[in-house]
Design a protein around this motif. Structure first.
Motif, mmCIF file in Angstrom:
data_model
loop_
_atom_site.group_PDB
_atom_site.id
_atom_site.type_symbol
_atom_site.label_atom_id
_atom_site.label_comp_id
_atom_site.label_asym_id
_atom_site.label_seq_id
_atom_site.Cartn_x
_atom_site.Cartn_y
_atom_site.Cartn_z
ATOM 1 N N ALA A 34 0.834 -1.201 0.000
ATOM 2 C CA ALA A 34 0.000 0.000 0.000
ATOM 3 C C ALA A 34 0.871 1.253 0.000
ATOM 4 O O ALA A 34 1.872 1.324 0.708
ATOM 5 N N THR A 35 0.467 2.242 -0.802
ATOM 6 C CA THR A 35 1.181 3.522 -0.817
ATOM 7 C C THR A 35 0.667 4.430 0.293
ATOM 8 O O THR A 35 1.360 5.333 0.723
ATOM 9 N N THR A 37 -1.718 6.569 -0.053
ATOM 10 C CA THR A 37 -2.310 7.805 -0.580
ATOM 11 C C THR A 37 -3.221 7.586 -1.789
ATOM 12 O O THR A 37 -4.234 8.252 -1.910
ATOM 13 N N ASP A 38 -2.858 6.688 -2.691
ATOM 14 C CA ASP A 38 -3.648 6.553 -3.923
ATOM 15 C C ASP A 38 -3.977 5.104 -4.274
ATOM 16 O O ASP A 38 -4.194 4.776 -5.440
ATOM 17 N N ASP A 39 -4.069 4.250 -3.273
ATOM 18 C CA ASP A 39 -4.400 2.850 -3.524
ATOM 19 C C ASP A 39 -5.848 2.691 -3.990
ATOM 20 O O ASP A 39 -6.153 1.774 -4.741
#
Length: 174
Positions: A34-35, A37-39
């Motif tokens: 997972a990042t 922020t933009d998953d």
């Protein structure tokens, strides 16, 4: 001699079956990092572009062996009333199954929630790979699920037919 040959064939079939099962259910899948922020993104009604939305507890799996093996789960505090006013609804959502060990994702339960109106499906991103859309379903209690689904253009092209005029040109090799 015949019993030995039959035994060898039986053992070979069992080993091959077990190997195919393992490869399909476990081997090819990897956890997606997972990042944060933009998953989770939904396609805006205004811009037509995918935009990040608020989420928490994101977990996902994917496999390079197929463009439709992506599955993810998350939670959000954003309501479907607000989301449906802002983001594109995905009318033909059909949740695809996930391996049994990916416990947060239950395709049958998601499909039932969509049918009963307890969840809405949104376009996450059109053509994440040619002919495959990312679909995001969010339940009324804020649980979210993501999968990749073959879209109308992909279904035609993957069936060996020419792409319809309103579809993007498929990459070489399709």
């Amino acid at each position: 001699m015949g019993k030995i040959l039959a035994g060898v064939i039986l053992v070979t079939a069992l080993v091959a079956g077990a190997a195919m099962y393992y490869l399909q259910v476990y081997y090819f899948y990897e956890e997606v990092a997972a990042t944060g922020t933009d998953d989770v993104q939904l396609t805006s009604l205004v811009s037509g572009k995918a935009e990040p939305v608020l989420y928490d507890g994101f977990t996902a799996i994917d496999a390079d062996s197929s463009p439709i093996r992506y599955r993810a789960c998350f939670t959000t505090t954003m309501s479907n009333a607000m989301l449906s006013e802002t983001y594109e609804i995905y009318e033909t959502a059909e949740p695809l199954t996930a391996p049994g060990w990916f416990e947060c994702y239950d395709a049958q339960a998601i499909g039932l929630a969509l049918e009963e109106g307890r969840a809405l499906a949104y376009l996450g991103q059109r053509d994440v790979s040619y002919g495959v859309d990312r679909v995001v379903a969010i339940t009324d209690d804020g649980r979210g699920f993501v999968w990749h689904q073959i879209n109308r253009c992909g279904a035609v092209v993957f069936d060996g037919q020419r792409a319809p005029d309103d579809c993007p040109e498929p990459p070489k090799g399709y």
